[in-house]
Design an enzyme around this catalytic site. Structure first.
Site, short mmCIF file in Angstrom:
data_model
loop_
_atom_site.label_atom_id
_atom_site.label_comp_id
_atom_site.label_asym_id
_atom_site.label_seq_id
_atom_site.Cartn_x
_atom_site.Cartn_y
_atom_site.Cartn_z
N CYS A 61 0.84 -1.20 0.00
CA CYS A 61 0.00 0.00 0.00
C CYS A 61 0.88 1.25 0.00
O CYS A 61 1.67 1.47 0.92
CB CYS A 61 -0.92 -0.01 1.22
SG CYS A 61 -1.83 1.53 1.43
N CYS B 251 0.47 3.44 3.12
CA CYS B 251 1.14 2.86 4.29
C CYS B 251 2.64 3.14 4.22
O CYS B 251 3.28 3.43 5.24
CB CYS B 251 0.91 1.36 4.36
SG CYS B 251 -0.67 0.89 5.08
N ASP C 171 -0.86 16.02 -2.74
CA ASP C 171 -1.17 15.05 -3.78
C ASP C 171 -0.12 15.16 -4.89
O ASP C 171 0.30 16.25 -5.28
CB ASP C 171 -2.57 15.30 -4.34
CG ASP C 171 -3.10 14.11 -5.13
OD1 ASP C 171 -4.02 13.44 -4.65
OD2 ASP C 171 -2.57 13.85 -6.23
N HIS D 87 -3.46 1.27 8.34
CA HIS D 87 -4.17 0.93 7.11
C HIS D 87 -5.66 0.73 7.37
O HIS D 87 -6.05 -0.12 8.16
CB HIS D 87 -3.59 -0.33 6.46
CG HIS D 87 -4.24 -0.62 5.13
ND1 HIS D 87 -3.84 -0.01 3.97
CD2 HIS D 87 -5.29 -1.40 4.80
CE1 HIS D 87 -4.60 -0.42 2.97
NE2 HIS D 87 -5.49 -1.28 3.45
N ASN E 291 -13.29 9.39 -1.72
CA ASN E 291 -13.84 8.48 -2.73
C ASN E 291 -13.84 7.06 -2.16
O ASN E 291 -12.87 6.65 -1.51
CB ASN E 291 -13.00 8.54 -4.01
CG ASN E 291 -13.01 9.93 -4.64
OD1 ASN E 291 -14.02 10.62 -4.58
ND2 ASN E 291 -11.89 10.34 -5.21
N GLY F 94 -14.78 6.21 -7.46
CA GLY F 94 -13.56 6.64 -8.14
C GLY F 94 -12.30 6.45 -7.31
O GLY F 94 -11.28 7.09 -7.57
N HIS G 138 -6.47 2.98 0.56
CA HIS G 138 -6.14 3.36 1.94
C HIS G 138 -6.92 4.66 2.14
O HIS G 138 -6.72 5.63 1.38
CB HIS G 138 -4.62 3.55 2.08
CG HIS G 138 -4.14 3.96 3.43
ND1 HIS G 138 -3.10 3.33 4.08
CD2 HIS G 138 -4.52 4.98 4.25
CE1 HIS G 138 -2.86 3.92 5.24
NE2 HIS G 138 -3.70 4.94 5.37
N HIS H 297 -8.47 8.09 2.52
CA HIS H 297 -7.85 9.42 2.44
C HIS H 297 -8.92 10.46 2.17
O HIS H 297 -9.88 10.21 1.44
CB HIS H 297 -6.77 9.48 1.36
CG HIS H 297 -7.18 8.96 0.01
ND1 HIS H 297 -7.28 7.61 -0.26
CD2 HIS H 297 -7.53 9.60 -1.13
CE1 HIS H 297 -7.66 7.44 -1.52
NE2 HIS H 297 -7.83 8.63 -2.07
P1 AMP Z 1 -8.42 8.44 -5.12
O1 AMP Z 1 -8.63 8.39 -6.62
O2 AMP Z 1 -9.50 9.16 -4.38
O3 AMP Z 1 -8.12 7.07 -4.59
O4 AMP Z 1 -7.15 9.35 -4.90
C1 AMP Z 1 -5.83 8.87 -4.89
C2 AMP Z 1 -4.94 10.08 -4.97
O5 AMP Z 1 -3.65 9.70 -4.56
C3 AMP Z 1 -4.80 10.67 -6.37
O6 AMP Z 1 -5.22 12.02 -6.35
C4 AMP Z 1 -3.32 10.53 -6.68
O7 AMP Z 1 -2.81 11.62 -7.41
C5 AMP Z 1 -2.72 10.44 -5.29
N1 AMP Z 1 -1.45 9.74 -5.17
C6 AMP Z 1 -1.16 8.50 -5.61
N2 AMP Z 1 0.10 8.16 -5.28
C7 AMP Z 1 0.60 9.21 -4.57
C8 AMP Z 1 1.85 9.48 -3.93
N3 AMP Z 1 2.86 8.59 -3.94
N4 AMP Z 1 2.01 10.67 -3.30
C9 AMP Z 1 1.00 11.58 -3.28
N5 AMP Z 1 -0.20 11.37 -3.86
C10 AMP Z 1 -0.39 10.22 -4.50
ZN ZN Z 2 -2.38 1.41 3.61
#
Ligand code: AMP
Ligand code: ZN
Length: 113
Positions: A5, A8, A31, A47, A86, A92, A97, A99
């Site tokens: 993950c 994580c 992000d 997690h 989401n 989406g 994990h 957020h």
């Molecule tokens: P979701 O589509 O709601 O699951 O959002 C996941 C978010 O995580 C997206 O906006 C990605 O741009 C962001 N994301 C994915 N990997 C990373 C990372 N390593 N560091 C920061 N943001 C990330």
């Molecule tokens: Zn996690």
């Protein structure tokens, strides 16, 4: 902690992130692909797959409190901002994990796409 993950691994410090705030339960970082001038993610340290799997009100409170603190620090209180999470395929969700997205610095459309 799940080795597979990405969030994580950010919480464990094994992959880098631009961390902007933290509290006992939660961590906030920028992000990687910002969708607004301010786009910060707020995650629980442990997690939890999504809001649907959340089972600790104290942890959820800490996430919301940190989201509001991040928005305040970013100067968004007067202009307003959006906090969204989401859940699952139709929601989406791409990272499984929990957020919160804290989005601001531009007007947000409604309804979302
Ligand atoms: P979701 O589509 O709601 O699951 O959002 C996941 C978010 O995580 C997206 O906006 C990605 O741009 C962001 N994301 C994915 N990997 C990373 C990372 N390593 N560091 C920061 N943001 C990330
Ligand atoms: Zn996690």
């Amino acid at each position: 902690m799940s080795d597979s993950c990405v969030f994580c691994r950010i919480a464990a410090g094994t992959i880098p992130a631009s961390i902007v705030a933290e509290n006992d339960h939660a961590l906030a970082f920028r992000d990687l692909h910002p969708q607004a001038p301010v786009h910060v993610l707020v995650i629980p340290r442990r997690h939890v797959a999504s809001l649907a799997a959340a089972d600790r009100p104290d942890e959820l409170g800490a996430l919301l409190a940190l989201a509001a603190a991040v928005a305040k620090t970013a100067g968004l209180e007067e202009s307003g901002y959006r906090v969204v999470t989401n859940i699952g395929e139709d929601g989406g969700q791409t990272v499984h994990h929990l957020h919160l997205h804290v989005l601001g610095g531009r007007p947000m459309a409604w309804p979302p796409g």
